[in-house]
Design a protein around this motif. Structure first.
Motif, PDB file in Angstrom:
ATOM      1  N   SER A   1      11.302   8.329   9.631  1.00  0.00           N
ATOM      2  CA  SER A   1      11.006   6.910   9.389  1.00  0.00           C
ATOM      3  C   SER A   1      11.043   6.614   7.896  1.00  0.00           C
ATOM      4  N   ASP A   2      10.486   7.524   7.116  1.00  0.00           N
ATOM      5  CA  ASP A   2      10.498   7.358   5.662  1.00  0.00           C
ATOM      6  C   ASP A   2      11.929   7.417   5.127  1.00  0.00           C
TER       7      ASP A   2
ATOM      8  N   HIS B   1      14.570   6.512   6.628  1.00  0.00           N
ATOM      9  CA  HIS B   1      15.270   5.288   7.013  1.00  0.00           C
ATOM     10  C   HIS B   1      14.667   4.029   6.381  1.00  0.00           C
ATOM     11  N   SER B   2      13.651   4.191   5.561  1.00  0.00           N
ATOM     12  CA  SER B   2      13.026   3.037   4.916  1.00  0.00           C
ATOM     13  C   SER B   2      13.838   2.608   3.688  1.00  0.00           C
ATOM     14  N   TYR B   3      13.545   1.426   3.195  1.00  0.00           N
ATOM     15  CA  TYR B   3      14.254   0.890   2.035  1.00  0.00           C
ATOM     16  C   TYR B   3      14.051   1.749   0.797  1.00  0.00           C
ATOM     17  N   ARG B   4      12.929   2.469   0.734  1.00  0.00           N
ATOM     18  CA  ARG B   4      12.646   3.294  -0.451  1.00  0.00           C
ATOM     19  C   ARG B   4      13.614   4.459  -0.604  1.00  0.00           C
TER      20      ARG B   4
ATOM     21  N   GLU C   1      16.936   4.354   0.376  1.00  0.00           N
ATOM     22  CA  GLU C   1      18.336   3.947   0.482  1.00  0.00           C
ATOM     23  C   GLU C   1      19.141   4.671  -0.595  1.00  0.00           C
TER      24      GLU C   1
END
Length: 88
Positions: A10-11, A13-16, A18
């Motif tokens: 999940s982390d 796939h997060s914006y942070r 990218e």
């Protein structure tokens, strides 16, 4: 391990996390693939352990292999995440 892996994916796939460079994009794709593969392996190993009914050498070896793969994935993801945070 399944819950921790789910949180790590999940982390990822997060914006942070990218990817910002072509190299990071390649790392991202590899981490995503390896994480999904590891998730499937964890499910298979859990099923194997349930079916075996007892801990045999083969099952123990399988669990040890999964733990090594999990630890390597965790280390690679941590390294990638540090690089991604530096770029953002």
């Amino acid at each position: 391990m399944k819950e921790e892996l789910s949180a790590m994916l999940s982390d990822l796939h997060s914006y942070r996390c990218e990817p910002c460079t072509p190299d990071m994009h390649q790392q991202y794709l590899e981490l995503d693939h390896n994480g999904r593969k590891l998730s499937q392996t964890l499910m298979n190993t859990t099923d194997l352990l349930k079916d075996a009914g007892r801990l045999s050498k083969e099952v123990g070896d399988e669990i040890f292999g999964v733990m090594k793969t999990y630890n390597a994935f965790q280390k690679d993801l941590s390294s990638y995440r540090s690089e991604a945070v530096a770029h953002h």
